[in-house]
Design a protein around this motif. Structure first.
Motif, PDB file in Angstrom:
ATOM      1  N   ILE A  15       9.812  -2.381   6.238  1.00  4.99           N
ATOM      2  CA  ILE A  15      10.569  -1.532   7.171  1.00  4.99           C
ATOM      3  C   ILE A  15      10.303  -0.047   6.924  1.00  4.99           C
ATOM      4  O   ILE A  15      10.020   0.699   7.877  1.00  4.99           O
ATOM      5  N   PRO A  16      10.359   0.434   5.657  1.00  2.00           N
ATOM      6  CA  PRO A  16      10.019   1.849   5.433  1.00  2.00           C
ATOM      7  C   PRO A  16       8.598   2.188   5.882  1.00  2.00           C
ATOM      8  O   PRO A  16       8.350   3.283   6.396  1.00  2.00           O
ATOM      9  N   THR A  17       7.678   1.232   5.697  1.00  2.00           N
ATOM     10  CA  THR A  17       6.296   1.480   6.122  1.00  2.00           C
ATOM     11  C   THR A  17       6.217   1.649   7.636  1.00  2.00           C
ATOM     12  O   THR A  17       5.533   2.551   8.137  1.00  2.00           O
ATOM     13  N   LEU A  18       6.914   0.802   8.351  1.00  2.00           N
ATOM     14  CA  LEU A  18       6.919   0.910   9.808  1.00  2.00           C
ATOM     15  C   LEU A  18       7.521   2.242  10.257  1.00  2.00           C
ATOM     16  O   LEU A  18       7.038   2.871  11.203  1.00  2.00           O
ATOM     17  N   LEU A  19       8.588   2.671   9.561  1.00  2.00           N
ATOM     18  CA  LEU A  19       9.217   3.940   9.904  1.00  2.00           C
ATOM     19  C   LEU A  19       8.268   5.110   9.658  1.00  2.00           C
ATOM     20  O   LEU A  19       8.171   6.035  10.480  1.00  2.00           O
ATOM     21  N   ALA A 199      -0.187  14.529   5.368  1.00  2.00           N
ATOM     22  CA  ALA A 199       0.580  14.687   4.131  1.00  2.00           C
ATOM     23  C   ALA A 199       1.624  13.580   3.986  1.00  2.00           C
ATOM     24  O   ALA A 199       1.798  13.013   2.896  1.00  2.00           O
ATOM     25  N   ALA A 200       2.309  13.277   5.091  1.00  2.00           N
ATOM     26  CA  ALA A 200       3.324  12.229   5.035  1.00  2.00           C
ATOM     27  C   ALA A 200       2.706  10.886   4.671  1.00  2.00           C
ATOM     28  O   ALA A 200       3.260  10.120   3.861  1.00  2.00           O
ATOM     29  N   LEU A 201       1.539  10.591   5.238  1.00  2.00           N
ATOM     30  CA  LEU A 201       0.881   9.320   4.965  1.00  2.00           C
ATOM     31  C   LEU A 201       0.411   9.237   3.513  1.00  2.00           C
ATOM     32  O   LEU A 201       0.626   8.224   2.832  1.00  2.00           O
ATOM     33  N   VAL A 202      -0.198  10.317   3.012  1.00  2.00           N
ATOM     34  CA  VAL A 202      -0.696  10.330   1.636  1.00  2.00           C
ATOM     35  C   VAL A 202       0.456  10.218   0.648  1.00  2.00           C
ATOM     36  O   VAL A 202       0.399   9.436  -0.320  1.00  2.00           O
ATOM     37  N   ILE A 203       1.516  10.984   0.867  1.00  2.00           N
ATOM     38  CA  ILE A 203       2.666  10.951  -0.041  1.00  2.00           C
ATOM     39  C   ILE A 203       3.296   9.570  -0.062  1.00  2.00           C
ATOM     40  O   ILE A 203       3.651   9.043  -1.129  1.00  2.00           O
ATOM     41  N   TYR A 204       3.399   8.947   1.108  1.00  2.00           N
ATOM     42  CA  TYR A 204       4.017   7.617   1.151  1.00  2.00           C
ATOM     43  C   TYR A 204       3.149   6.580   0.442  1.00  2.00           C
ATOM     44  O   TYR A 204       3.653   5.745  -0.320  1.00  2.00           O
ATOM     45  N   ILE A 205       1.837   6.636   0.658  1.00  2.00           N
ATOM     46  CA  ILE A 205       0.941   5.683  -0.002  1.00  2.00           C
ATOM     47  C   ILE A 205       1.011   5.831  -1.518  1.00  2.00           C
ATOM     48  O   ILE A 205       1.083   4.838  -2.260  1.00  2.00           O
ATOM     49  N   LEU A 206       1.006   7.071  -1.983  1.00  2.00           N
ATOM     50  CA  LEU A 206       1.098   7.305  -3.429  1.00  2.00           C
ATOM     51  C   LEU A 206       2.422   6.787  -3.975  1.00  2.00           C
ATOM     52  O   LEU A 206       2.472   6.210  -5.073  1.00  2.00           O
TER      53      LEU A 206
END
Length: 214
Positions: A15-19, A199-206
């Motif tokens: 769910i967080p990933t989808l958001l 930035a949002a994508l990189v931070i979330y993946i990390l």
């Protein structure tokens, strides 16, 4: 092997990933929209530049909103009577600061009237001007709707203004805005949105990789 895949699938925050992906998609869409706005603004500036090059007079647009084809064109109006003065800061054509004397003129029995910048003074004292025929350049008026008003649909149509070619007695000629002064920051806004998305994508993946680390 199947058990390991199922375990990893359960541990991945779906769910967080989808958001996050939805938020990134919105940011990218906003960036693309800003690029489209950039092209539109460049076409608008080109129109204004063509308007400035024309010397023929057009009929002054009495009712707002004012079409872009009228802005930065030459026009002439008859001010029957200035009903209100709206002094504002400004500069003359030599770059000297002063007070712009903007008259809200009555041009007939009905209607919103016409805003006329009759020149630059050194103080806020209203000129002793009773009206007359004024020729000048049509520019956007001083009261433009804010971004919030436009977004909420509460924006009232903005009136144009005529900057007099010849100031009235006792005043200096006001500087006329150039079409090149029209703001066009849409490319910078687009880059910002794309950087925010990355930035949002990189931070979330990390963050997720750190969480899934044994």
């Amino acid at each position: 092997m199947t058990s390991m895949i199922e375990t990893r699938t359960k541990r991945w925050p779906v769910i967080p990933t989808l958001l996050v992906l939805a938020a990134v998609a919105v940011m990218i869409a906003l960036g693309v929209w800003q690029l489209q706005r950039k092209n539109e603004k460049e076409a608008l500036i080109a129109l204004f530049q063509r308007n400035m090059a024309m010397s023929s007079l057009v009929t002054y647009p009495r009712l707002p909103p004012v079409e872009d084809r009228f802005l930065y064109r030459k026009s002439s109006v008859v001010c029957l009577e200035p009903v209100r003065w709206d002094p504002r800061s400004g500069t003359d054509r030599k770059g000297k600061a002063g007070i712009r004397m903007i008259a809200d003129c009555r041009t007939g029995a009905e209607g919103p009237g016409v805003l006329i910048d009759v020149g630059i003074g050194d103080d806020f004292a209203s000129p002793k001007w009773k009206g007359g025929t004024v020729q000048g350049t049509i520019v956007p008026g001083p009261e433009q709707p804010t971004v919030i008003e436009r977004m909420t649909g509460n924006a009232t149509p903005a009136r144009a203004m005529l900057i007099a070619d010849m100031p009235i007695a006792g005043l200096r000629a006001s500087a006329v805005p150039s079409a090149d002064d029209t703001p066009n920051n849409h490319l910078a806004y687009a880059v910002q949105w794309f950087l925010f998305a990355a930035a949002a994508l990189v931070i979330y993946i990390l963050a997720v990789r750190r969480r899934l680390r044994p």
